[in-house]
Design a protein around this motif. Structure first.
Motif, PDB file in Angstrom:
ATOM      1  N   VAL A   1       0.834  -1.205   0.000  1.00 39.54           N
ATOM      2  CA  VAL A   1       0.000   0.000   0.000  1.00 39.54           C
ATOM      3  C   VAL A   1       0.868   1.254   0.000  1.00 39.54           C
ATOM      4  O   VAL A   1       0.606   2.219  -0.731  1.00 39.54           O
ATOM      5  N   ILE A   2       1.906   1.254   0.818  1.00 42.75           N
ATOM      6  CA  ILE A   2       2.773   2.428   0.944  1.00 42.75           C
ATOM      7  C   ILE A   2       3.531   2.694  -0.351  1.00 42.75           C
ATOM      8  O   ILE A   2       3.677   3.840  -0.785  1.00 42.75           O
ATOM      9  N   SER A   3       3.999   1.631  -0.994  1.00 41.85           N
ATOM     10  CA  SER A   3       4.857   1.796  -2.167  1.00 41.85           C
ATOM     11  C   SER A   3       4.087   1.955  -3.474  1.00 41.85           C
ATOM     12  O   SER A   3       4.610   2.527  -4.434  1.00 41.85           O
ATOM     13  N   ARG A   4       2.838   1.501  -3.535  1.00 43.64           N
ATOM     14  CA  ARG A   4       2.121   1.440  -4.800  1.00 43.64           C
ATOM     15  C   ARG A   4       1.986   2.783  -5.519  1.00 43.64           C
ATOM     16  O   ARG A   4       2.201   2.871  -6.740  1.00 43.64           O
ATOM     17  N   PRO A   5       1.633   3.895  -4.837  1.00 41.60           N
ATOM     18  CA  PRO A   5       1.514   5.177  -5.559  1.00 41.60           C
ATOM     19  C   PRO A   5       2.819   5.598  -6.242  1.00 41.60           C
ATOM     20  O   PRO A   5       2.794   6.214  -7.310  1.00 41.60           O
ATOM     21  N   PHE A   6       3.954   5.268  -5.639  1.00 37.89           N
ATOM     22  CA  PHE A   6       5.250   5.670  -6.189  1.00 37.89           C
ATOM     23  C   PHE A   6       5.690   4.739  -7.316  1.00 37.89           C
ATOM     24  O   PHE A   6       6.204   5.193  -8.345  1.00 37.89           O
ATOM     25  N   THR A   7       5.470   3.427  -7.134  1.00 38.06           N
ATOM     26  CA  THR A   7       5.942   2.472  -8.125  1.00 38.06           C
ATOM     27  C   THR A   7       5.187   2.606  -9.441  1.00 38.06           C
ATOM     28  O   THR A   7       5.778   2.500 -10.521  1.00 38.06           O
ATOM     29  N   GLY A   8       3.861   2.847  -9.373  1.00 34.04           N
ATOM     30  CA  GLY A   8       3.082   2.984 -10.596  1.00 34.04           C
ATOM     31  C   GLY A   8       3.524   4.178 -11.426  1.00 34.04           C
ATOM     32  O   GLY A   8       3.706   4.076 -12.651  1.00 34.04           O
ATOM     33  N   LYS A   9       3.714   5.312 -10.780  1.00 34.06           N
ATOM     34  CA  LYS A   9       4.145   6.509 -11.502  1.00 34.06           C
ATOM     35  C   LYS A   9       5.566   6.346 -12.033  1.00 34.06           C
ATOM     36  O   LYS A   9       5.898   6.818 -13.121  1.00 34.06           O
ATOM     37  N   MET A  10       6.416   5.667 -11.267  1.00 35.04           N
ATOM     38  CA  MET A  10       7.794   5.440 -11.709  1.00 35.04           C
ATOM     39  C   MET A  10       7.826   4.566 -12.952  1.00 35.04           C
ATOM     40  O   MET A  10       8.626   4.785 -13.867  1.00 35.04           O
ATOM     41  N   PHE A  11       6.939   3.569 -13.005  1.00 35.79           N
ATOM     42  CA  PHE A  11       6.858   2.699 -14.189  1.00 35.79           C
ATOM     43  C   PHE A  11       6.518   3.528 -15.420  1.00 35.79           C
ATOM     44  O   PHE A  11       7.136   3.377 -16.475  1.00 35.79           O
ATOM     45  N   ASP A  12       5.515   4.400 -15.298  1.00 35.89           N
ATOM     46  CA  ASP A  12       5.077   5.196 -16.446  1.00 35.89           C
ATOM     47  C   ASP A  12       6.143   6.186 -16.907  1.00 35.89           C
ATOM     48  O   ASP A  12       6.254   6.489 -18.096  1.00 35.89           O
ATOM     49  N   ARG A  13       6.951   6.703 -15.975  1.00 40.01           N
ATOM     50  CA  ARG A  13       7.923   7.742 -16.314  1.00 40.01           C
ATOM     51  C   ARG A  13       9.280   7.182 -16.743  1.00 40.01           C
ATOM     52  O   ARG A  13       9.923   7.724 -17.644  1.00 40.01           O
ATOM     53  N   LYS A  14       9.715   6.084 -16.104  1.00 40.65           N
ATOM     54  CA  LYS A  14      11.066   5.600 -16.345  1.00 40.65           C
ATOM     55  C   LYS A  14      11.131   4.181 -16.911  1.00 40.65           C
ATOM     56  O   LYS A  14      12.222   3.670 -17.160  1.00 40.65           O
ATOM     57  N   GLY A  15       9.968   3.541 -17.084  1.00 40.16           N
ATOM     58  CA  GLY A  15       9.965   2.206 -17.650  1.00 40.16           C
ATOM     59  C   GLY A  15      10.053   1.115 -16.597  1.00 40.16           C
ATOM     60  O   GLY A  15      10.282   1.390 -15.405  1.00 40.16           O
ATOM     61  N   PRO A  16       9.896  -0.141 -16.990  1.00 36.55           N
ATOM     62  CA  PRO A  16       9.813  -1.249 -16.028  1.00 36.55           C
ATOM     63  C   PRO A  16      11.128  -1.660 -15.381  1.00 36.55           C
ATOM     64  O   PRO A  16      11.144  -2.118 -14.237  1.00 36.55           O
ATOM     65  N   ASN A  17      12.260  -1.497 -16.097  1.00 31.82           N
ATOM     66  CA  ASN A  17      13.531  -2.030 -15.594  1.00 31.82           C
ATOM     67  C   ASN A  17      13.932  -1.440 -14.246  1.00 31.82           C
ATOM     68  O   ASN A  17      14.526  -2.114 -13.406  1.00 31.82           O
ATOM     69  N   VAL A  18      13.600  -0.164 -14.038  1.00 32.14           N
ATOM     70  CA  VAL A  18      13.970   0.516 -12.807  1.00 32.14           C
ATOM     71  C   VAL A  18      13.210  -0.052 -11.608  1.00 32.14           C
ATOM     72  O   VAL A  18      13.619   0.139 -10.462  1.00 32.14           O
ATOM     73  N   LEU A  19      12.127  -0.780 -11.873  1.00 28.36           N
ATOM     74  CA  LEU A  19      11.351  -1.413 -10.795  1.00 28.36           C
ATOM     75  C   LEU A  19      11.601  -2.917 -10.707  1.00 28.36           C
ATOM     76  O   LEU A  19      11.667  -3.473  -9.609  1.00 28.36           O
ATOM     77  N   VAL A  20      11.739  -3.569 -11.863  1.00 24.19           N
ATOM     78  CA  VAL A  20      11.803  -5.029 -11.880  1.00 24.19           C
ATOM     79  C   VAL A  20      13.054  -5.563 -11.188  1.00 24.19           C
ATOM     80  O   VAL A  20      12.966  -6.438 -10.311  1.00 24.19           O
ATOM     81  N   TYR A  21      14.230  -5.047 -11.548  1.00 24.55           N
ATOM     82  CA  TYR A  21      15.462  -5.596 -10.959  1.00 24.55           C
ATOM     83  C   TYR A  21      15.558  -5.339  -9.447  1.00 24.55           C
ATOM     84  O   TYR A  21      15.884  -6.265  -8.685  1.00 24.55           O
ATOM     85  N   PRO A  22      15.282  -4.109  -8.958  1.00 23.67           N
ATOM     86  CA  PRO A  22      15.244  -3.925  -7.497  1.00 23.67           C
ATOM     87  C   PRO A  22      14.158  -4.769  -6.847  1.00 23.67           C
ATOM     88  O   PRO A  22      14.345  -5.266  -5.727  1.00 23.67           O
ATOM     89  N   GLY A  23      13.018  -4.943  -7.541  1.00 27.95           N
ATOM     90  CA  GLY A  23      11.943  -5.761  -6.983  1.00 27.95           C
ATOM     91  C   GLY A  23      12.370  -7.207  -6.803  1.00 27.95           C
ATOM     92  O   GLY A  23      12.082  -7.831  -5.771  1.00 27.95           O
ATOM     93  N   ILE A  24      13.066  -7.751  -7.802  1.00 21.49           N
ATOM     94  CA  ILE A  24      13.559  -9.125  -7.693  1.00 21.49           C
ATOM     95  C   ILE A  24      14.589  -9.243  -6.578  1.00 21.49           C
ATOM     96  O   ILE A  24      14.598 -10.216  -5.810  1.00 21.49           O
ATOM     97  N   LEU A  25      15.467  -8.232  -6.470  1.00 16.07           N
ATOM     98  CA  LEU A  25      16.476  -8.239  -5.411  1.00 16.07           C
ATOM     99  C   LEU A  25      15.824  -8.226  -4.027  1.00 16.07           C
ATOM    100  O   LEU A  25      16.217  -8.989  -3.131  1.00 16.07           O
ATOM    101  N   LEU A  26      14.806  -7.373  -3.857  1.00 15.16           N
ATOM    102  CA  LEU A  26      14.114  -7.285  -2.566  1.00 15.16           C
ATOM    103  C   LEU A  26      13.362  -8.577  -2.260  1.00 15.16           C
ATOM    104  O   LEU A  26      13.394  -9.073  -1.125  1.00 15.16           O
ATOM    105  N   PHE A  27      12.676  -9.129  -3.262  1.00  9.25           N
ATOM    106  CA  PHE A  27      11.935 -10.372  -3.059  1.00  9.25           C
ATOM    107  C   PHE A  27      12.890 -11.495  -2.664  1.00  9.25           C
ATOM    108  O   PHE A  27      12.617 -12.268  -1.723  1.00  9.25           O
ATOM    109  N   THR A  28      14.018 -11.603  -3.350  1.00 13.40           N
ATOM    110  CA  THR A  28      14.996 -12.641  -3.041  1.00 13.40           C
ATOM    111  C   THR A  28      15.568 -12.468  -1.639  1.00 13.40           C
ATOM    112  O   THR A  28      15.657 -13.435  -0.865  1.00 13.40           O
ATOM    113  N   ALA A  29      15.942 -11.224  -1.307  1.00 10.01           N
ATOM    114  CA  ALA A  29      16.501 -10.946   0.018  1.00 10.01           C
ATOM    115  C   ALA A  29      15.483 -11.254   1.109  1.00 10.01           C
ATOM    116  O   ALA A  29      15.827 -11.817   2.172  1.00 10.01           O
TER     117      ALA A  29
END
Length: 409
Positions: free
Chosen positions: A269-297
């Motif tokens: 809930v906290i991250s969703r407003p920021f992640t959605g706008k970041m996807f639209d402005r900078k593309g998916p890669n800036v979210l996907v790789y950190p997301g995988i790193l966080l999920f793995t960690a």
């Protein structure tokens, strides 16, 4: 006046402002919320009902979940094709009515065989309805806000995942299974009413294209690469929803399981407003790789947990990673497919996601039985890490080559 666009700094400006939070988008979000509320309430309470009321065993509990998922997986691609070929409003109404009628039938079931048949039909309604609400939500979101809009839509599913099990187990603790089934019927009725109230706009200016033939009429090829990556993600995610309560009880911190999901959802809930706008402005890669790193960690941290604090911290880290990945992958699936095939793209993505989820729950459960839950979650973390390789190979590298080709041209 025609809409004018400007691509400076990756933004798009329009003369006519397109609102995201209109009445129809809110209605489809809440329809999906109550649909998934019913799903998650039954997911956590039916095992208790099967054991205590129908006198079933562990194998029967697994069948109750398996037949539901099988039906959903079979009918998701069919629903995707129907959404592209026929009136979306009719498809969403029919699917929600099937789901509602099945929710009402649980009070009439008094044998395991009847329950399994009902679960299969209920899975058909769920597979169709969840695909339909997702496809309609995609259509209602302005093109320049796809990442943000799909992120908010999936947030409602995430909230249902947390609230549903808590409500279901609380009702079962204080009342009877009959009261729980009536509550599910009420939620299914609300989902159906909201679906009926939708005013789905017709897509104007959409070129008439011939219908796809063969397997391509059910599966959208453009969505397959990212859907495969999503299925690997879902493989490990299944270990969280299926075994986290047993894992917590095994460590002697059973009550912390519900708090785990609360922390998990809070981070989404906290991250969703920021992640959605970041996807639209900078593309998916800036979210996907950190997301995988966080999920793995987070999964590694979960495998090492022996105390409540570490257990809950793992939930927070996993929530941040999963919250960035799920809507990003779904948005990529839609954007990688032709505009007139968004229904098929949504069905394709969730068909593979559900398949990975079901397979992961089964295979990781076998692994846990032969080793322990700590080992199982560590292996699940390694599987999540492999998602990065798959994502780069199937999507990132391909899009990079395409963009370089456009630049060169």
């Amino acid at each position: 006046m025609r809409t004018t666009t400007s691509k400076n700094r990756g933004t798009i400006l329009t003369n006519t402002e397109q609102k995201l939070w209109n009445r129809n988008f809110v209605a489809v979000c809440f329809s999906s919320f109550f649909l998934f509320m019913t799903f998650y309430i039954l997911a956590v309470t039916l095992p208790i009902y099967v054991m205590d009321t129908l006198q079933g065993g562990k194998q029967q509990i697994g069948l109750v979940t398996t037949v539901f998922i099988i039906a959903a997986v079979i009918f998701r691609p069919l629903a995707g094709k129907w959404l592209d070929d026929f009136d979306k409003k009719k498809i969403i109404i029919v699917s929600l009515v099937i789901f509602m009628l099945c929710s009402a039938a649980y009070t009439l079931v008094h044998s395991l065989s009847a329950l399994l048949l009902l679960r299969f039909i209920h899975g058909i309604g769920f597979g169709m309805a969840s695909t339909a609400t997702g496809a309609v939500a995609v259509d209602l979101v302005p093109d320049e806000r796809k990442g943000e809009g799909i992120g908010y839509f999936s947030l409602f599913m995430s909230l249902a995942m947390v609230i549903g099990p808590t409500v279901g187990l609380t009702v079962m603790d204080h009342f009877s299974s009959g009261v729980m089934f009536i509550l599910c019927l009420v939620f299914a009725l609300i989902a159906c009413f909201l679906g009926v109230s939708l005013n789905i706009p017709k897509k104007s200016g959409m070129p008439k294209t011939p219908s796809a033939k063969g397997w391509k009429s059910l599966i959208e090829p453009g969505a397959v690469p990212i859907a495969l990556a999503g299925s690997i993600l879902a493989f490990s995610y299944g270990a969280i929803t299926t075994f986290i309560s047993v894992y917590a009880k095994d460590m002697g911190i059973g009550p912390m399981a519900s708090y785990f999901f609360m922390v998990f959802a809070a981070m989404i809930v906290i991250s969703r407003p920021f992640t959605g706008k970041m996807f639209d402005r900078k593309g998916p890669n800036v979210l996907v790789y950190p997301g995988i790193l966080l999920f793995t960690a987070g999964m590694i941290l979960l495998s090492l947990a022996h105390t409540s604090s570490v257990f809950l911290a793992a939930g927070a880290v996993i929530g941040l990673g999963f919250g960035a990945l799920l809507p990003s992958f779904q948005t990529i699936a839609v954007q990688s497919s032709p505009g007139h095939r968004r229904g098929a793209a949504t069905g394709t993505y969730f068909t593979l996601f559900d398949s990975g989820y079901g397979l992961g729950s089964y295979m990781l459960g076998i692994l846990a039985a032969r080793t322990n839950y700590h080992t199982m979650y560590f292996i699940a973390a390694l599987v999540v890490a492999c998602t990065a390789i798959l994502y780069y190979s199937l999507h990132h590298r391909k899009t990079s080559k395409n963009s370089q080709g456009v630049t060169t041209a």
